[in-house]
Design a protein around this motif. Structure first.
Motif, PDB file in Angstrom:
ATOM      1  N   PRO A 164       0.817  -1.228   0.000  1.00 44.46           N
ATOM      2  CA  PRO A 164       0.000   0.000   0.000  1.00 44.46           C
ATOM      3  C   PRO A 164       0.842   1.266   0.000  1.00 44.46           C
ATOM      4  O   PRO A 164       0.517   2.236  -0.700  1.00 44.46           O
TER       5      PRO A 164
ATOM      6  N   TYR B  51       0.879   4.050  -2.855  1.00 44.02           N
ATOM      7  CA  TYR B  51       0.453   5.396  -2.444  1.00 44.02           C
ATOM      8  C   TYR B  51       1.431   6.466  -2.917  1.00 44.02           C
ATOM      9  O   TYR B  51       1.044   7.453  -3.553  1.00 44.02           O
TER      10      TYR B  51
ATOM     11  N   HIS C 204       2.387   5.609   7.155  1.00 42.74           N
ATOM     12  CA  HIS C 204       2.818   4.448   6.383  1.00 42.74           C
ATOM     13  C   HIS C 204       3.900   3.649   7.107  1.00 42.74           C
ATOM     14  O   HIS C 204       3.976   2.423   6.926  1.00 42.74           O
TER      15      HIS C 204
ATOM     16  N   ASP D 148     -10.531   2.575   7.087  1.00 39.97           N
ATOM     17  CA  ASP D 148      -9.691   2.142   5.963  1.00 39.97           C
ATOM     18  C   ASP D 148      -9.042   0.783   6.232  1.00 39.97           C
ATOM     19  O   ASP D 148      -9.170  -0.145   5.430  1.00 39.97           O
TER      20      ASP D 148
ATOM     21  N   THR E  78      -5.596   1.487  -3.131  1.00 42.63           N
ATOM     22  CA  THR E  78      -4.795   2.636  -2.700  1.00 42.63           C
ATOM     23  C   THR E  78      -4.618   3.626  -3.838  1.00 42.63           C
ATOM     24  O   THR E  78      -4.788   4.842  -3.653  1.00 42.63           O
TER      25      THR E  78
END
Length: 283
Positions: free
Chosen positions: A16, A20, A66, A184, A210
């Motif tokens: 992800p 992203y 993240h 999410d 994403t």
């Protein structure tokens, strides 16, 4: 001793974050270079006029987000590894060969069996991604809907994300930590667990949703984007979500991937304002 190569499960965790920042870099690059101006969906000078969170603050938030999310997925992946597809099990290429042989008498070596098996296998994998997307979309819609219906949830949690009245790509997941976890994160994990996505399927699913989320917060609607093409069928595209971020669209367009829940709850935007309208600061 040479280091051990990362396993497929370990590749799930950073997927992800990689998706992203790659998608964000793409949209930031074309914005900085002034490319595809004909596909811009809102005036460029609106971006800094209304937002309550600075780009620097959002960037710092997303780096920390993240780092934490990737660490969590690494630990979770080791503790609860995704299911492994068994050789010859339902949905595998060998299984489709077997089914076609039983139904039509085709031998696995025949070109017809080869082409049809691959086509059925591809359809099977796409269907699983689609079903996972339906589950995620349903989860996100109802969480999102109640975040707007319950004043405490909106004021203390969801308002963080909507500080970006005019969103930008790397602010796509700029949320309160509770929304990141329960909306999410849990939505994606529930969809993955229910459909029993394998490690490779999780990488595809997490990466695709994403990138879609990043694109929905971008100021461009590029006609050749596969997500824009998908939105021509679903109705939930870049403009659809950008409207939700406007002060005049906050109580509408709650869905991300489809529009059926919005239509059922009569929460689709039906006003006449457009993203091209120039506005003053939000008060």
């Amino acid at each position: 001793m040479s280091p051990t190569a990362p396993t497929l499960v370990q590749w799930v965790a950073p997927s992800p974050a990689v998706a992203y920042w790659a998608a964000s870099a793409f949209y930031n690059a074309i914005d900085a270079l002034g490319l595809f101006a004909q596909h811009r969906i809102r005036p460029s000078d609106e971006e800094c006029k209304k937002n309550l969170a600075t780009r620097a603050a959002v960037f710092r938030h997303m780096v920390i987000y993240h780092a934490v999310a990737t660490s969590f997925l690494l630990v979770a992946g080791e503790m609860f590894p995704p299911p492994v597809e068994k050789q010859g099990g339902a949905g595998t290429l060998e299984w489709f060969y077997f089914v076609l042989e039983k139904l039509f008498g085709w031998q696995a070596e025949s070109s017809m069996a080869y082409c049809c098996s691959w086509a059925l296998r591809a359809a099977y994998l796409v269907a699983r991604q689609f079903l996972a997307l339906v589950i995620l979309d349903t989860w996100v819609f109802w969480c999102h809907y109640f975040e707007h219906q319950v004043p405490w949830l909106y004021r203390n949690i969801h308002s963080v994300h909507l500080q970006l009245y005019t969103p930008f790509p790397f602010g796509a997941l700029y949320n309160h930590w509770a929304e990141s976890i329960f909306v999410d994160g849990m939505g994606a994990m529930v969809a993955s667990v229910v459909i029993r996505l394998t490690g490779a399927e999780q990488i595809a699913f997490f990466s695709l949703v994403t990138i879609k989320t990043v694109e929905d917060h971008a100021p461009y609607e590029l006609p050749w984007s596969p997500f824009v093409m998908f939105a021509r069928w679903t109705g939930a595209g870049v403009v659809y979500h950008n409207v939700h971020h406007q002060s005049w669209g906050l109580k509408t367009n709650f869905e991300i991937y489809f529009t059926w829940w919005d239509r059922w709850m009569n929460s689709t935007y039906r006003g006449t304002r457009t993203l091209q309208d120039r506005q003053g600061p939000v008060v």
